[in-house]
Design a protein around this motif. Structure first.
Motif, PDB file in Angstrom:
ATOM      1  N   GLU A   1      29.318  -7.745 -42.021  1.00 36.53           N
ATOM      2  CA  GLU A   1      28.148  -8.207 -41.501  1.00 36.53           C
ATOM      3  C   GLU A   1      27.792  -9.415 -41.013  1.00 36.53           C
ATOM      4  OE1 GLU A   1      25.700  -7.206 -45.045  1.00 36.53           O
ATOM      5  OE2 GLU A   1      25.654  -9.248 -45.622  1.00 36.53           O
ATOM      6  N   VAL A   2      27.124  -9.767 -40.074  1.00 37.56           N
ATOM      7  CA  VAL A   2      27.077 -11.305 -39.613  1.00 37.56           C
ATOM      8  C   VAL A   2      25.412 -11.357 -38.797  1.00 37.56           C
ATOM      9  CG1 VAL A   2      27.592 -10.515 -37.050  1.00 37.56           C
ATOM     10  CG2 VAL A   2      28.235 -12.935 -37.696  1.00 37.56           C
ATOM     11  N   LEU A   3      25.088 -12.627 -38.890  1.00 34.18           N
ATOM     12  CA  LEU A   3      23.764 -12.989 -38.267  1.00 34.18           C
ATOM     13  C   LEU A   3      23.985 -12.809 -36.824  1.00 34.18           C
ATOM     14  CD1 LEU A   3      22.498 -15.786 -40.275  1.00 34.18           C
ATOM     15  CD2 LEU A   3      21.551 -13.591 -40.309  1.00 34.18           C
ATOM     16  N   LYS A   4      22.960 -12.257 -36.197  1.00 30.62           N
ATOM     17  CA  LYS A   4      23.280 -12.323 -34.732  1.00 30.62           C
ATOM     18  C   LYS A   4      23.080 -13.377 -33.886  1.00 30.62           C
ATOM     19  CE  LYS A   4      20.050 -10.225 -30.812  1.00 30.62           C
ATOM     20  NZ  LYS A   4      19.493 -11.494 -30.445  1.00 30.62           N
ATOM     21  N   VAL A   5      22.598 -14.305 -34.456  1.00 28.95           N
ATOM     22  CA  VAL A   5      22.770 -15.552 -33.765  1.00 28.95           C
ATOM     23  C   VAL A   5      23.941 -16.415 -33.921  1.00 28.95           C
ATOM     24  CG1 VAL A   5      21.687 -17.004 -35.777  1.00 28.95           C
ATOM     25  CG2 VAL A   5      21.342 -17.913 -33.461  1.00 28.95           C
ATOM     26  N   ASP A   6      24.709 -15.972 -35.010  1.00 31.92           N
ATOM     27  CA  ASP A   6      26.044 -16.607 -35.201  1.00 31.92           C
ATOM     28  C   ASP A   6      26.957 -15.688 -34.360  1.00 31.92           C
ATOM     29  OD1 ASP A   6      24.941 -18.571 -37.118  1.00 31.92           O
ATOM     30  OD2 ASP A   6      25.561 -17.102 -38.532  1.00 31.92           O
ATOM     31  N   LEU A   7      26.878 -14.757 -34.103  1.00 30.31           N
ATOM     32  CA  LEU A   7      27.628 -13.793 -33.238  1.00 30.31           C
ATOM     33  C   LEU A   7      27.746 -14.199 -31.848  1.00 30.31           C
ATOM     34  CD1 LEU A   7      29.687 -11.511 -33.196  1.00 30.31           C
ATOM     35  CD2 LEU A   7      27.759  -9.750 -33.026  1.00 30.31           C
ATOM     36  N   GLU A   8      26.214 -14.354 -31.539  1.00 28.95           N
ATOM     37  CA  GLU A   8      26.335 -14.959 -30.123  1.00 28.95           C
ATOM     38  C   GLU A   8      26.624 -16.224 -29.939  1.00 28.95           C
ATOM     39  OE1 GLU A   8      21.770 -12.777 -29.526  1.00 28.95           O
ATOM     40  OE2 GLU A   8      21.977 -14.994 -29.711  1.00 28.95           O
ATOM     41  N   ASP A   9      26.926 -16.930 -30.696  1.00 27.94           N
ATOM     42  CA  ASP A   9      27.429 -18.384 -30.578  1.00 27.94           C
ATOM     43  C   ASP A   9      28.852 -18.487 -30.796  1.00 27.94           C
ATOM     44  OD1 ASP A   9      25.037 -19.368 -30.176  1.00 27.94           O
ATOM     45  OD2 ASP A   9      24.637 -20.220 -32.136  1.00 27.94           O
ATOM     46  N   ARG A  10      29.492 -17.496 -31.410  1.00 24.47           N
ATOM     47  CA  ARG A  10      31.089 -17.331 -31.625  1.00 24.47           C
ATOM     48  C   ARG A  10      31.732 -17.224 -30.139  1.00 24.47           C
ATOM     49  NH1 ARG A  10      32.736 -13.162 -36.333  1.00 24.47           N
ATOM     50  NH2 ARG A  10      31.402 -14.169 -38.168  1.00 24.47           N
ATOM     51  N   LYS A  11      33.198 -17.938 -30.414  1.00 29.81           N
ATOM     52  CA  LYS A  11      33.798 -17.901 -29.036  1.00 29.81           C
ATOM     53  C   LYS A  11      34.552 -16.356 -28.962  1.00 29.81           C
ATOM     54  CE  LYS A  11      38.135 -19.708 -27.188  1.00 29.81           C
ATOM     55  NZ  LYS A  11      39.264 -20.697 -27.603  1.00 29.81           N
ATOM     56  N   THR A  12      34.278 -15.810 -28.084  1.00 26.20           N
ATOM     57  CA  THR A  12      34.533 -14.509 -27.755  1.00 26.20           C
ATOM     58  C   THR A  12      36.053 -14.244 -27.287  1.00 26.20           C
ATOM     59  OG1 THR A  12      33.872 -14.609 -25.264  1.00 26.20           O
ATOM     60  CG2 THR A  12      32.314 -13.635 -26.974  1.00 26.20           C
ATOM     61  N   PRO A  13      36.778 -13.232 -27.723  1.00 27.34           N
ATOM     62  CA  PRO A  13      38.080 -12.834 -27.475  1.00 27.34           C
ATOM     63  C   PRO A  13      38.267 -12.796 -25.921  1.00 27.34           C
ATOM     64  CG  PRO A  13      37.316 -11.193 -28.605  1.00 27.34           C
ATOM     65  CD  PRO A  13      36.064 -12.222 -28.666  1.00 27.34           C
ATOM     66  N   SER A  14      39.367 -12.624 -25.352  1.00 31.80           N
ATOM     67  CA  SER A  14      39.802 -12.302 -24.081  1.00 31.80           C
ATOM     68  C   SER A  14      39.203 -10.856 -23.535  1.00 31.80           C
ATOM     69  CB  SER A  14      41.142 -12.700 -23.838  1.00 31.80           C
ATOM     70  OG  SER A  14      41.879 -11.560 -24.388  1.00 31.80           O
ATOM     71  N   GLN A  15      39.252  -9.996 -24.410  1.00 34.05           N
ATOM     72  CA  GLN A  15      38.863  -8.639 -24.315  1.00 34.05           C
ATOM     73  C   GLN A  15      37.160  -8.465 -23.680  1.00 34.05           C
ATOM     74  OE1 GLN A  15      40.308  -9.698 -26.949  1.00 34.05           O
ATOM     75  NE2 GLN A  15      41.490  -8.142 -27.935  1.00 34.05           N
ATOM     76  N   VAL A  16      36.516  -9.506 -24.118  1.00 31.00           N
ATOM     77  CA  VAL A  16      35.094  -9.495 -23.919  1.00 31.00           C
ATOM     78  C   VAL A  16      34.888 -10.210 -22.620  1.00 31.00           C
ATOM     79  CG1 VAL A  16      32.764 -10.180 -24.713  1.00 31.00           C
ATOM     80  CG2 VAL A  16      34.586  -9.456 -26.336  1.00 31.00           C
ATOM     81  N   LYS A  17      34.424  -9.385 -21.506  1.00 34.73           N
ATOM     82  CA  LYS A  17      34.422  -9.693 -20.279  1.00 34.73           C
ATOM     83  C   LYS A  17      32.694  -9.984 -20.014  1.00 34.73           C
ATOM     84  CE  LYS A  17      38.707  -9.617 -19.318  1.00 34.73           C
ATOM     85  NZ  LYS A  17      39.804 -10.872 -19.191  1.00 34.73           N
ATOM     86  N   PHE A  18      31.973  -9.208 -20.575  1.00 36.80           N
ATOM     87  CA  PHE A  18      30.570  -9.222 -20.541  1.00 36.80           C
ATOM     88  C   PHE A  18      29.922 -10.299 -21.334  1.00 36.80           C
ATOM     89  CE2 PHE A  18      30.605  -4.487 -19.410  1.00 36.80           C
ATOM     90  CZ  PHE A  18      31.373  -4.805 -18.038  1.00 36.80           C
ATOM     91  N   HIS A  19      28.651 -10.556 -21.065  1.00 36.33           N
ATOM     92  CA  HIS A  19      27.965 -11.370 -21.973  1.00 36.33           C
ATOM     93  C   HIS A  19      27.651 -10.978 -23.307  1.00 36.33           C
ATOM     94  CE1 HIS A  19      24.799 -14.155 -23.548  1.00 36.33           C
ATOM     95  NE2 HIS A  19      24.772 -14.862 -22.458  1.00 36.33           N
TER      96      HIS A  19
END
Length: 254
Positions: free
Chosen positions: A206-224
């Motif tokens: 589990e993770v807080l939504k706000v923390d997930l939004e602020d994380r650096k995304t892996p290269s596989q994530v192309k969308f917001h």
């Protein structure tokens, strides 16, 4: 976000808002609700523009709206009304029987016709857009419908499949489809998997939504990231739990 991309998005949204405001009177309760649904679709379209990656068609998944409006029946009613009025088109997306894509009808028609410029299928595709999409909200079409209701020949049906506006459902029937949407589907699926893995690798899954939004995304994530969060919440792949620290997203085991 790229400044140029941002300006394009703002202009796009302003134009859409003006159009829907003129269409729906705020004194009309049903019209007001449809306006809200319309603007929610715009919100997700903007998330795709925000990424800075170009796609032929901007696709919103219907279940993403459920992440913002808990009453699914009201969402479905608003979407269906907008489809009946010719504002939205809906498509069954092949990677999941419960995944339905929403596309603005005007955008779909414009981009389909632009892609057909100079092609031998152009006249048949124009006929399909004029005769079928303006009068029918079906997600799929039988051979009997195409031959007898809409008066297409077998050869013309073959041209529609070739152009990508129809794709085979089974013997004698076809889905309404989005041409060249393979790139979107590929990035959507790999992005969903990557975001879910980020949650599963967090403590207690589990993770807080706000923390997930602020994380650096892996290269596989192309969308917001927000686009994917609304996907996994609306599809009920994670639980959305209100806490004093904010919304907590918890992975749901199969």
């Amino acid at each position: 976000m790229n400044r140029k991309r941002g300006l394009i998005s703002d202009a796009f949204i302003s134009k859409r808002k003006k159009a829907v405001t003129e269409r729906f009177g705020l004194s009309d309760v049903e019209g007001t609700y449809m306006k809200q649904i319309y603007q929610l679709v715009l919100r997700f379209v903007r998330l795709i523009y925000h990424v800075g990656v170009s796609y032929d068609t901007q696709i919103v998944l219907k279940h993403q709206l459920y992440s913002l409006v808990s009453d699914k029946t009201m969402v479905d009613k608003g979407v269906n009304k907008l489809r009946e009025q010719g504002d939205l088109l809906m498509f069954q997306l092949g990677f999941d029987s419960e995944a339905f894509g929403l596309v603005f009808a005007s955008d779909y028609k414009a981009k389909v016709l632009a892609a057909q410029d100079g092609c031998d299928t152009q006249e048949t595709v124009q006929k399909f857009l004029d005769k079928v999409l303006t009068s029918c909200t079906d997600l799929s079409f039988s051979k009997d419908q195409m031959l007898h209701n809409f008066l297409f020949s077998d050869a013309e049906i073959t041209q529609l499949v070739k152009s990508g506006v129809l794709t085979v459902r089974d013997a004698g029937s076809w889905w309404l489809s989005i041409p060249n949407s393979g790139k979107f589907t590929k990035y959507f699926i790999q992005g969903r998997k990557a975001v879910l893995n980020m949650i599963k690798k967090s403590k207690y899954n589990e993770v807080l939504k706000v923390d997930l939004e602020d994380r650096k995304t892996p290269s596989q994530v192309k969308f917001h990231m927000k686009y994917h969060i609304h996907d996994i919440v609306g599809a009920e792949l994670v639980e959305s739990i209100p806490t004093t620290s904010g919304t907590l997203l918890r992975y749901v085991d199969d």
